[in-house]
Design a protein around this motif. Structure first.
Motif, PDB file in Angstrom:
ATOM      1  N   GLN A 192      -4.745   9.674  17.938  1.00  0.00           N
ATOM      2  CA  GLN A 192      -4.523   8.405  18.642  1.00  0.00           C
ATOM      3  C   GLN A 192      -5.660   7.418  18.423  1.00  0.00           C
ATOM      4  N   ALA A 193      -6.362   7.555  17.300  1.00  0.00           N
ATOM      5  CA  ALA A 193      -7.490   6.676  16.976  1.00  0.00           C
ATOM      6  C   ALA A 193      -7.011   5.504  16.125  1.00  0.00           C
ATOM      7  N   ILE A 194      -7.711   4.404  16.195  1.00  0.00           N
ATOM      8  CA  ILE A 194      -7.391   3.203  15.439  1.00  0.00           C
ATOM      9  C   ILE A 194      -7.768   3.387  13.966  1.00  0.00           C
ATOM     10  N   THR A 195      -6.997   2.795  13.063  1.00  0.00           N
ATOM     11  CA  THR A 195      -7.275   2.896  11.626  1.00  0.00           C
ATOM     12  C   THR A 195      -8.093   1.712  11.108  1.00  0.00           C
ATOM     13  N   LEU A 196      -8.479   0.810  11.971  1.00  0.00           N
ATOM     14  CA  LEU A 196      -9.176  -0.420  11.589  1.00  0.00           C
ATOM     15  C   LEU A 196     -10.644  -0.367  12.012  1.00  0.00           C
TER      16      LEU A 196
END
Length: 257
Positions: A201-205
């Motif tokens: 659930q981590a951001i890819t940016l």
């Protein structure tokens, strides 16, 4: 200075610009006022300003309430006169916590779209819905030529420019990118990294310009192999001009499943 992502709606990000020496913050494209209000309350911050990249509701829906609550600056495309306190156009400069951001007009997704670029030791691009990690915005109002022009201009930014877009579209973009560029080792590796991030659930940016030039099909539509595969997906003859090639890649993405 720090950029903090606040999740909104299904896959939006509202970016918060924060400076360690200030109790204030700025918000980029606050489509949901409640998300920003909750952040300000929990972190004891005061909203001092808002940047708008374009008029779509998921980017502007919270602006009026935030503006009334904090009496803050609102900067964005000039025609949004009911929302903004200052309209900007190409090459206008905005200063936020001692850092200058230059307005870059990138009409295509919408005709009023503006990105904001800061050329500092670590350059930053607030790209809105123009440039995504692995993709670009749909042509809701503009033309393939306009979006190709935007991609070509953004490709000229320093390779180490960090790219902060406003949607978590990365894995879907990479599925399409891999269908056109299946042997691209950079793309394969980054897709694996981003899959692991999303599993947590981590951001890819953020992304960066070097990565986009190496993996984003909309910055690589000049390559014959990519155009050939896009044409095959569409059951079309491969395009022979740069604008037609870009349009073909965009159409292939629009119909990809």
């Amino acid at each position: 200075m720090t950029l903090i992502p606040l999740a909104a709606f299904h896959d939006n990000y509202i970016w918060i610009i924060e400076d360690k020496d200030s109790s204030g913050i700025w918000a980029v494209d606050p489509g949901d006022a409640k998300v920003v209000l909750n952040f300000c309350q929990s972190q004891q911050k005061n909203l001092e300003g808002i940047l708008i990249t374009h008029h779509h509701k998921d980017h502007t829906g919270g602006v009026q309430k935030l503006k009334q609550t904090f009496d803050c600056q609102v900067i964005g495309p000039k025609h949004l006169s009911h929302l903004i306190t200052r309209g900007v156009e190409q090459d206008d400069i905005i200063e936020i916590y001692g850092r200058q951001y230059r307005a870059l007009e990138t009409p295509a997704h919408t005709l009023d779209h503006i990105c904001y670029f800061s050329d500092a030791e670590t350059p930053i691009l607030l790209s809105g819905d123009t440039l995504f990690k692995g993709g670009c915005g749909r042509l809701m109002e503009g033309t393939p030529e306009q979006m190709l022009n935007a991609m070509d201009r953004l490709k000229q930014l320093p390779d180490h420019t960090l790219v902060y877009c406003t949607h978590e579209y990365t894995l879907a973009n990479y599925r399409f990118a891999l269908s056109l560029d299946p042997e691209n080792e950079t793309l394969i590796t980054e897709n694996q990294v981003c899959q692991a991030l999303r599993e947590k659930q981590a951001i890819t940016l953020p992304s960066n310009i070097a990565l986009e030039k190496a993996s984003n099909p909309f910055m690589r539509s000049h390559l014959n192999s990519i155009v050939m595969r896009a044409a095959k997906q569409l059951n079309e003859t491969p395009a022979t001009t740069s604008i037609e090639a870009f349009a073909q890649v965009r159409r292939a993405k629009d119909t990809f499943s």
